[in-house]
Design an enzyme around this catalytic site. Structure first.
Site, PDB file in Angstrom:
ATOM      1  N   PRO A 163     -40.652  16.340  55.293  1.00 30.93           N
ATOM      2  CG  PRO A 163     -39.874  17.207  57.307  1.00 30.93           C
ATOM      3  CD  PRO A 163     -39.419  16.575  56.037  1.00 30.93           C
ATOM      4  CD  GLU A 164     -43.716  18.167  50.787  1.00 29.97           C
ATOM      5  OE1 GLU A 164     -43.847  19.396  50.625  1.00 29.97           O
ATOM      6  OE2 GLU A 164     -42.939  17.472  50.119  1.00 29.97           O
TER       7      GLU A 164
END
Ligand SMILES: [Zn+2]
Length: 283
Positions: free
Chosen positions: A2-3
């Site tokens: 996840p960014e």
């Protein structure tokens, strides 16, 4: 992994599920995450009312009613799943493409009103922290600016970078300068700004920074806007990819024609990471 846009999507999804709710029961699984669970984690959460949710870099920040803050970091595969009293719903809080893995629920919270929040993490690289709200700023002291913070100016970035001899791409990915610009978003923003990823940071004029900061903000905002729906689709399409990649102009498109000029997109390695760019458009 996840960014920033995925974590922002998780926060937005969790906000209506958690805000104003009291945590009535907490069950912590037997396995540690990346770090051991905070001391007395279940006891310290039980009975607390959730006041607000926000995001700093890639941490979910959950403010409780006793001046404690619960930080959740999703690591590689962490996801929150909310179950409403009337059945399962998924508040955009998925990241990973695979279905929620049985046997990997590590935390379960009962909420006032009958809902339940589960934290599932196959690889257990995520982690939780619990701290006094007053200690939050110190905990994030090494982090750079939030790229979507309206107070962030191109002038500030120019001042920080105009003596740096490193290439611009690793500079904008440096979390001590700017948080949340991961490898995908760095390539995409530099393409949008028409800036060569290998240019030295010190060659960037203030005008270049104006264009680049606007491009970073546009790329992240588009990813967040797409996040709610594409991340849900993401879980249904196939094991690796979802609608998300439809937004990529250059990332992972080596050899394909540039959307502007049809020159084949090139791939290069910078500080160990793949960079995708158009040698004609980006100078
Ligand atoms: Zn081009």
């Amino acid at each position: 992994m996840p960014e920033l846009p995925e974590v922002e999507t998780v926060v937005r999804g969790l906000r209506p599920v958690l805000t104003g709710k009291t945590i009535t029961a907490v069950r912590v699984g037997p396995k540690a995450l990346r770090f051991p669970w905070p001391e007395s984690f279940a006891d310290r959460l039980t009975g607390r009312r959730v006041q607000a949710l926000s995001r700093r870099a890639k941490s979910v920040v959950i403010a409780l009613d006793d001046d404690q803050v619960w930080l959740a970091h999703l690591g590689m595969t962490g996801r929150f799943v909310a179950e409403a009293a009337g059945g399962v719903h998924q508040p955009g809080a998925f990241y990973d493409a695979s279905p929620r893995q049985p046997g990997h629920d590590h935390l379960s919270l009962d909420l006032s009103g009958g809902g339940r929040l589960i934290y599932n993490d196959v690889r257990r690289f995520g982690y939780m922290k619990l701290m006094a709200a007053a200690d939050l700023e110190a905990a994030f002291a090494t982090l750079g600016a939030e790229p979507l913070d309206p107070a962030l100016t191109p002038e500030a970035l120019y001042d920080l970078c105009h003596r740096k001899t490193m290439a611009i791409k690793p500079v904008i990915m440096d979390q001590r300068l700017l948080v949340g610009v991961g490898n995908i978003y760095a390539s995409e923003a530099l393409f949008l700004a028409r800036i060569d990823p290998s240019r030295s940071a010190q060659s960037m004029s203030l005008a270049d920074w104006r264009v680049l900061l606007a491009a970073i903000q546009q790329v992240l905002s588009q990813a967040i806007a797409a996040g709610g729906s594409t991340l849900r689709d993401y879980a249904q399409i196939d094991g690796q990819r979802g609608g998300y990649q439809a937004h990529f102009q250059v990332y992972d498109r080596a050899g394909e024609p540039c959307p502007h000029c049809q020159t084949p997109i090139q791939k290069r390695t910078q500080t160990g990471r793949s960079t995708f760019y158009c040698a004609t458009c980006q100078t």
